[in-house]
Design a protein around this motif. Sequence first.
Motif, short mmCIF file in Angstrom:
data_model
loop_
_atom_site.label_atom_id
_atom_site.label_comp_id
_atom_site.label_asym_id
_atom_site.label_seq_id
_atom_site.Cartn_x
_atom_site.Cartn_y
_atom_site.Cartn_z
N PHE A 1 55.13 -40.56 -20.72
CA PHE A 1 56.42 -39.87 -20.92
C PHE A 1 57.17 -39.75 -19.59
CE2 PHE A 1 54.94 -38.57 -25.10
CZ PHE A 1 56.11 -38.35 -25.81
N ILE A 2 56.45 -39.42 -18.52
CA ILE A 2 57.08 -39.28 -17.21
C ILE A 2 57.65 -40.63 -16.75
CG2 ILE A 2 56.67 -38.83 -14.76
CD1 ILE A 2 54.62 -36.72 -15.63
N ALA A 3 56.84 -41.67 -16.84
CA ALA A 3 57.27 -42.99 -16.38
C ALA A 3 58.46 -43.49 -17.20
CB ALA A 3 56.11 -43.97 -16.48
N THR A 4 58.44 -43.24 -18.50
CA THR A 4 59.52 -43.71 -19.36
C THR A 4 60.82 -42.97 -19.07
OG1 THR A 4 57.89 -44.17 -21.10
CG2 THR A 4 60.19 -44.12 -21.76
N ALA A 5 60.74 -41.68 -18.85
CA ALA A 5 61.93 -40.90 -18.51
C ALA A 5 62.51 -41.35 -17.18
CB ALA A 5 61.60 -39.41 -18.48
N GLN A 6 61.65 -41.57 -16.21
CA GLN A 6 62.14 -42.00 -14.89
C GLN A 6 62.70 -43.42 -14.92
OE1 GLN A 6 58.77 -41.15 -12.27
NE2 GLN A 6 59.56 -39.11 -11.87
N LYS A 7 62.24 -44.22 -15.86
CA LYS A 7 62.75 -45.58 -15.99
C LYS A 7 64.13 -45.61 -16.64
CE LYS A 7 61.82 -50.03 -18.25
NZ LYS A 7 60.85 -50.81 -19.10
N PHE A 8 64.32 -44.83 -17.70
CA PHE A 8 65.54 -44.94 -18.49
C PHE A 8 66.59 -43.88 -18.20
CE2 PHE A 8 62.47 -47.20 -21.24
CZ PHE A 8 63.18 -48.38 -21.45
N LEU A 9 66.22 -42.76 -17.61
CA LEU A 9 67.15 -41.64 -17.50
C LEU A 9 67.64 -41.38 -16.09
CD1 LEU A 9 65.36 -39.17 -19.96
CD2 LEU A 9 67.24 -40.75 -20.44
N SER A 10 67.44 -42.32 -15.18
CA SER A 10 67.99 -42.17 -13.82
C SER A 10 69.51 -42.27 -13.89
CB SER A 10 67.44 -43.25 -12.89
OG SER A 10 66.03 -43.15 -12.79
N CYS A 11 70.21 -41.51 -13.05
CA CYS A 11 71.67 -41.56 -13.07
C CYS A 11 72.22 -41.22 -11.70
CB CYS A 11 72.23 -40.61 -14.13
SG CYS A 11 71.89 -38.88 -13.83
N GLY A 12 73.53 -41.40 -11.54
CA GLY A 12 74.17 -41.19 -10.25
C GLY A 12 74.20 -42.46 -9.44
N ASN A 13 74.97 -42.44 -8.36
CA ASN A 13 75.13 -43.63 -7.52
C ASN A 13 73.80 -44.10 -6.93
OD1 ASN A 13 77.90 -43.65 -7.94
ND2 ASN A 13 78.32 -42.34 -6.16
N LYS A 14 72.91 -43.14 -6.66
CA LYS A 14 71.62 -43.48 -6.07
C LYS A 14 70.51 -43.58 -7.12
CE LYS A 14 72.68 -41.34 -1.59
NZ LYS A 14 72.26 -40.36 -0.56
N LYS A 15 70.93 -43.56 -8.40
CA LYS A 15 69.96 -43.66 -9.50
C LYS A 15 68.80 -42.68 -9.30
CE LYS A 15 71.97 -46.82 -11.97
NZ LYS A 15 72.47 -46.49 -13.34
N LYS A 16 69.16 -41.42 -9.10
CA LYS A 16 68.16 -40.39 -8.87
C LYS A 16 67.28 -40.20 -10.09
CE LYS A 16 67.63 -35.62 -7.27
NZ LYS A 16 68.34 -34.39 -6.84
N ARG A 17 65.99 -40.19 -9.89
CA ARG A 17 65.04 -40.05 -10.99
C ARG A 17 64.77 -38.59 -11.29
NH1 ARG A 17 59.87 -43.77 -10.25
NH2 ARG A 17 59.43 -42.19 -8.65
N LEU A 18 64.45 -38.32 -12.54
CA LEU A 18 64.07 -36.97 -12.93
C LEU A 18 62.74 -36.60 -12.27
CD1 LEU A 18 64.76 -36.82 -16.79
CD2 LEU A 18 65.95 -35.54 -15.01
N PRO A 19 62.59 -35.37 -11.79
CA PRO A 19 61.29 -34.95 -11.25
C PRO A 19 60.28 -34.85 -12.38
CG PRO A 19 62.82 -33.11 -11.31
CD PRO A 19 63.62 -34.33 -11.62
N PRO A 20 58.98 -35.03 -12.09
CA PRO A 20 57.95 -34.98 -13.14
C PRO A 20 57.99 -33.74 -14.00
CG PRO A 20 57.03 -35.84 -11.10
CD PRO A 20 58.42 -35.38 -10.78
N SER A 21 58.26 -32.57 -13.40
CA SER A 21 58.28 -31.33 -14.19
C SER A 21 59.38 -31.37 -15.25
CB SER A 21 58.47 -30.12 -13.28
OG SER A 21 59.69 -30.21 -12.55
#
Length: 263
Positions: free
Chosen positions: A8-28
Amino acid sequence: MVNPADIFIATAQKFLSCGNKKKRLPPSSCLDLAVQILAVNLGLKPAVLYDSNAASAEQILHYVNSLQEMGLLSRALQIVSIDGNTLVVNSGLMKSHLADLLQKRSLITVDVCPWREQPTLSGMGGKTEDMVKDILAFLSKEETHSSVSVLGEVLYSQWNLCTLFGVLLGYPASYWFDQAQGFENCLSMTPLVVNKVWVSWQTADGKHCSCISSFSVPEILWSETYTHIEQCNELLRQRFSKQAVLSELHFSKETVVLPSVTL
């Protein structure tokens, strides 16, 4: 063996990054989102409103579909966009929920128009009933899992979105105000009873505790709404007992007083 939480963490960080720097969601945040999605998938709540970051509805669609393709979700979930807000919806439960509200007229709305000295309870008025009927018709007609279902402005422009989202998220009570007169309310410095629902999910690092529902009711109306809220809680207990993915269901409430409340 890979723990589902890590996927779930890896999938969220793969698909839900956003912003100019493609900031990833923190694991929490990924874990909190995962618990919300699981709660919808398991039929514990009809929908979740995505607010983890500014990811688009299309990104959320790819995220949810990827989880489903990997077998982490037992059903296909519908992605609905309303005025730039994205909801992940359990279509079957949502239609049953809305139909039940219409049949029993059991929706509790709290009138918080700014000219009132204090909040007051109101029933399901004609405009609110029409809104519930229209959103039910829309969700039934637009039920698709391969693309985002976008609600047109011609429909929602006349709706109170605060009330609508309360209904769609399955809250026992929703706030209402006359948006034609503005978006202010009478909740400033009004004691509010904040009700939260908590669950735990087993991860590789232990149990992750997360809130899956949070809504408030003015303290002055607590005695009038308590029985209905308890009935909703009991229904959730029954649904919770039929699954084994999440554990440790518990409820909390606290009274808060805020200088201003934005709905």
